[in-house]
Write a protein that holds these residues in place. Structure first.
Motif: not given
Ligand code: 5GP
Length: 138
Positions: A62-74
Protein backbone atom coordinates in the motif's frame (compact mmCIF):
# COMPACT_ATOMS: atom_id res chain seq x y z
CA UNK A 1 13.37 -16.66 -4.18
CA UNK A 2 15.38 -15.63 -1.10
CA UNK A 3 16.06 -11.93 -0.75
CA UNK A 4 19.66 -10.95 -1.57
CA UNK A 5 20.60 -8.22 0.93
CA UNK A 6 23.41 -7.10 -1.40
CA UNK A 7 21.28 -6.39 -4.47
CA UNK A 8 21.76 -2.93 -6.00
CA UNK A 9 18.61 -1.40 -4.54
CA UNK A 10 19.36 -2.77 -1.04
CA UNK A 11 22.75 -1.07 -1.31
CA UNK A 12 21.13 2.17 -2.52
CA UNK A 13 18.75 2.01 0.48
CA UNK A 14 21.71 1.61 2.85
CA UNK A 15 23.43 4.61 1.24
CA UNK A 16 26.30 2.47 -0.06
CA UNK A 17 25.66 3.50 -3.67
CA UNK A 18 24.76 6.98 -4.96
CA UNK A 19 21.23 7.88 -6.06
CA UNK A 20 19.21 10.82 -7.32
CA UNK A 21 16.37 10.68 -4.79
CA UNK A 22 13.14 12.49 -5.58
CA UNK A 23 11.05 11.40 -2.57
CA UNK A 24 11.47 9.40 0.62
CA UNK A 25 9.29 8.49 3.60
CA UNK A 26 9.44 5.88 6.38
CA UNK A 27 8.40 3.00 4.14
CA UNK A 28 9.45 3.93 0.59
CA UNK A 29 12.06 5.62 -1.62
CA UNK A 30 11.75 7.08 -5.12
CA UNK A 31 14.86 7.78 -7.22
CA UNK A 32 15.87 8.15 -10.86
CA UNK A 33 16.63 5.11 -13.00
CA UNK A 34 20.33 5.29 -13.89
CA UNK A 35 19.63 4.06 -17.46
CA UNK A 36 16.49 6.04 -18.27
CA UNK A 37 14.24 4.76 -21.03
CA UNK A 38 12.68 8.23 -21.19
CA UNK A 39 13.53 11.54 -19.54
CA UNK A 40 12.04 11.43 -16.03
CA UNK A 41 12.21 7.60 -15.70
CA UNK A 42 11.81 7.08 -11.95
CA UNK A 43 11.75 4.00 -9.71
CA UNK A 44 9.74 3.53 -6.51
CA UNK A 45 10.75 0.85 -3.98
CA UNK A 46 9.59 -0.27 -0.55
CA UNK A 47 12.21 -0.15 2.19
CA UNK A 48 11.01 -3.57 3.24
CA UNK A 49 12.98 -6.52 1.86
CA UNK A 50 10.83 -7.98 -0.92
CA UNK A 51 11.85 -9.45 -4.28
CA UNK A 52 8.46 -9.31 -6.02
CA UNK A 53 4.91 -8.07 -5.49
CA UNK A 54 4.14 -11.48 -3.96
CA UNK A 55 6.73 -11.05 -1.21
CA UNK A 56 5.82 -7.61 0.17
CA UNK A 57 3.49 -7.11 3.14
CA UNK A 58 0.06 -5.53 2.47
CA UNK A 59 1.27 -2.41 4.34
CA UNK A 60 4.45 -2.24 2.25
CA UNK A 61 2.46 -2.75 -0.95
CA UNK A 62 0.00 0.00 0.00
CA UNK A 63 2.81 2.42 0.88
CA UNK A 64 4.63 1.68 -2.39
CA UNK A 65 1.48 2.30 -4.44
CA UNK A 66 0.78 5.53 -2.52
CA UNK A 67 4.29 6.79 -3.26
CA UNK A 68 4.05 5.65 -6.88
CA UNK A 69 0.80 7.62 -7.33
CA UNK A 70 2.28 10.72 -5.70
CA UNK A 71 5.58 10.65 -7.59
CA UNK A 72 3.94 9.71 -10.91
CA UNK A 73 1.77 12.83 -10.63
CA UNK A 74 4.90 14.93 -10.07
CA UNK A 75 6.73 13.31 -13.01
CA UNK A 76 3.70 13.92 -15.27
CA UNK A 77 3.56 17.56 -14.19
CA UNK A 78 7.33 18.14 -14.39
CA UNK A 79 7.58 16.87 -17.98
CA UNK A 80 4.07 17.86 -19.11
CA UNK A 81 3.63 14.32 -20.43
CA UNK A 82 0.19 13.53 -21.82
CA UNK A 83 0.69 9.84 -21.00
CA UNK A 84 2.27 8.12 -18.03
CA UNK A 85 3.25 4.48 -17.94
CA UNK A 86 3.76 2.34 -14.83
CA UNK A 87 5.55 -1.00 -15.08
CA UNK A 88 6.40 -3.62 -12.50
CA UNK A 89 8.14 -6.88 -13.39
CA UNK A 90 8.12 -10.06 -11.29
CA UNK A 91 10.84 -12.63 -11.90
CA UNK A 92 13.66 -12.87 -14.43
CA UNK A 93 11.25 -14.53 -16.89
CA UNK A 94 9.19 -11.31 -16.85
CA UNK A 95 12.32 -9.22 -17.39
CA UNK A 96 13.06 -8.27 -13.77
CA UNK A 97 16.78 -7.58 -13.49
CA UNK A 98 17.07 -6.18 -9.94
CA UNK A 99 15.66 -8.54 -7.27
CA UNK A 100 14.07 -5.88 -5.05
CA UNK A 101 10.45 -4.92 -5.77
CA UNK A 102 10.16 -1.69 -7.80
CA UNK A 103 7.69 0.25 -9.90
CA UNK A 104 8.89 2.08 -13.03
CA UNK A 105 7.36 5.51 -13.71
CA UNK A 106 7.72 6.54 -17.36
CA UNK A 107 6.39 9.70 -19.00
CA UNK A 108 5.01 8.91 -22.50
CA UNK A 109 4.51 11.11 -25.54
CA UNK A 110 2.63 10.47 -28.78
CA UNK A 111 4.93 9.06 -31.44
CA UNK A 112 7.88 8.68 -29.09
CA UNK A 113 8.64 4.98 -29.16
CA UNK A 114 10.50 3.47 -26.24
CA UNK A 115 11.76 0.25 -24.72
CA UNK A 116 11.14 -0.34 -21.00
CA UNK A 117 14.84 -0.56 -20.25
CA UNK A 118 17.39 2.04 -21.26
CA UNK A 119 20.81 0.94 -22.44
CA UNK A 120 23.18 3.68 -21.44
CA UNK A 121 24.04 5.04 -18.02
CA UNK A 122 23.02 8.69 -17.93
CA UNK A 123 25.53 11.33 -16.88
CA UNK A 124 25.06 12.78 -13.40
CA UNK A 125 24.96 16.22 -15.06
CA UNK A 126 21.87 15.09 -16.99
CA UNK A 127 20.15 13.34 -14.05
CA UNK A 128 20.63 16.07 -11.42
CA UNK A 129 18.32 18.66 -13.07
CA UNK A 130 15.74 15.93 -13.86
CA UNK A 131 15.56 14.98 -10.16
CA UNK A 132 15.30 18.65 -9.20
CA UNK A 133 12.43 19.19 -11.64
CA UNK A 134 10.47 16.25 -10.18
CA UNK A 135 11.11 17.31 -6.56
CA UNK A 136 9.85 20.80 -7.43
CA UNK A 137 6.61 19.30 -8.83
CA UNK A 138 5.82 17.22 -5.71
P1 5GP B 1 13.85 -4.27 -13.84
O1 5GP B 1 14.47 -4.83 -15.08
O2 5GP B 1 14.33 -5.08 -12.66
O3 5GP B 1 12.38 -4.09 -13.90
O4 5GP B 1 14.43 -2.80 -13.69
C1 5GP B 1 15.60 -2.49 -13.02
C2 5GP B 1 15.96 -1.06 -13.37
O5 5GP B 1 16.99 -0.66 -12.48
C3 5GP B 1 16.48 -0.85 -14.79
O6 5GP B 1 15.62 0.05 -15.48
C4 5GP B 1 17.89 -0.31 -14.60
O7 5GP B 1 18.20 0.71 -15.52
C5 5GP B 1 17.86 0.21 -13.16
N1 5GP B 1 19.14 0.16 -12.50
C6 5GP B 1 20.06 -0.83 -12.54
N2 5GP B 1 21.12 -0.53 -11.76
C7 5GP B 1 20.87 0.68 -11.21
C8 5GP B 1 21.60 1.52 -10.30
O8 5GP B 1 22.71 1.22 -9.86
N3 5GP B 1 21.00 2.69 -9.96
C9 5GP B 1 19.78 3.07 -10.43
N4 5GP B 1 19.28 4.24 -10.03
N5 5GP B 1 19.06 2.30 -11.28
C10 5GP B 1 19.60 1.12 -11.67
Amino acid sequence: MAYDPNNIFARILRGELPKFAVYEDDLTLAFLDIMPATEGHTLVIPKEQAVTIFDVSPEGAAATIRTTQKVAAAVKKAFASPGLMLAQLNGAEAGQSVPHLHFHILPRFQGLDMKLHGRTVADAKVLAPVAEKIRAAL
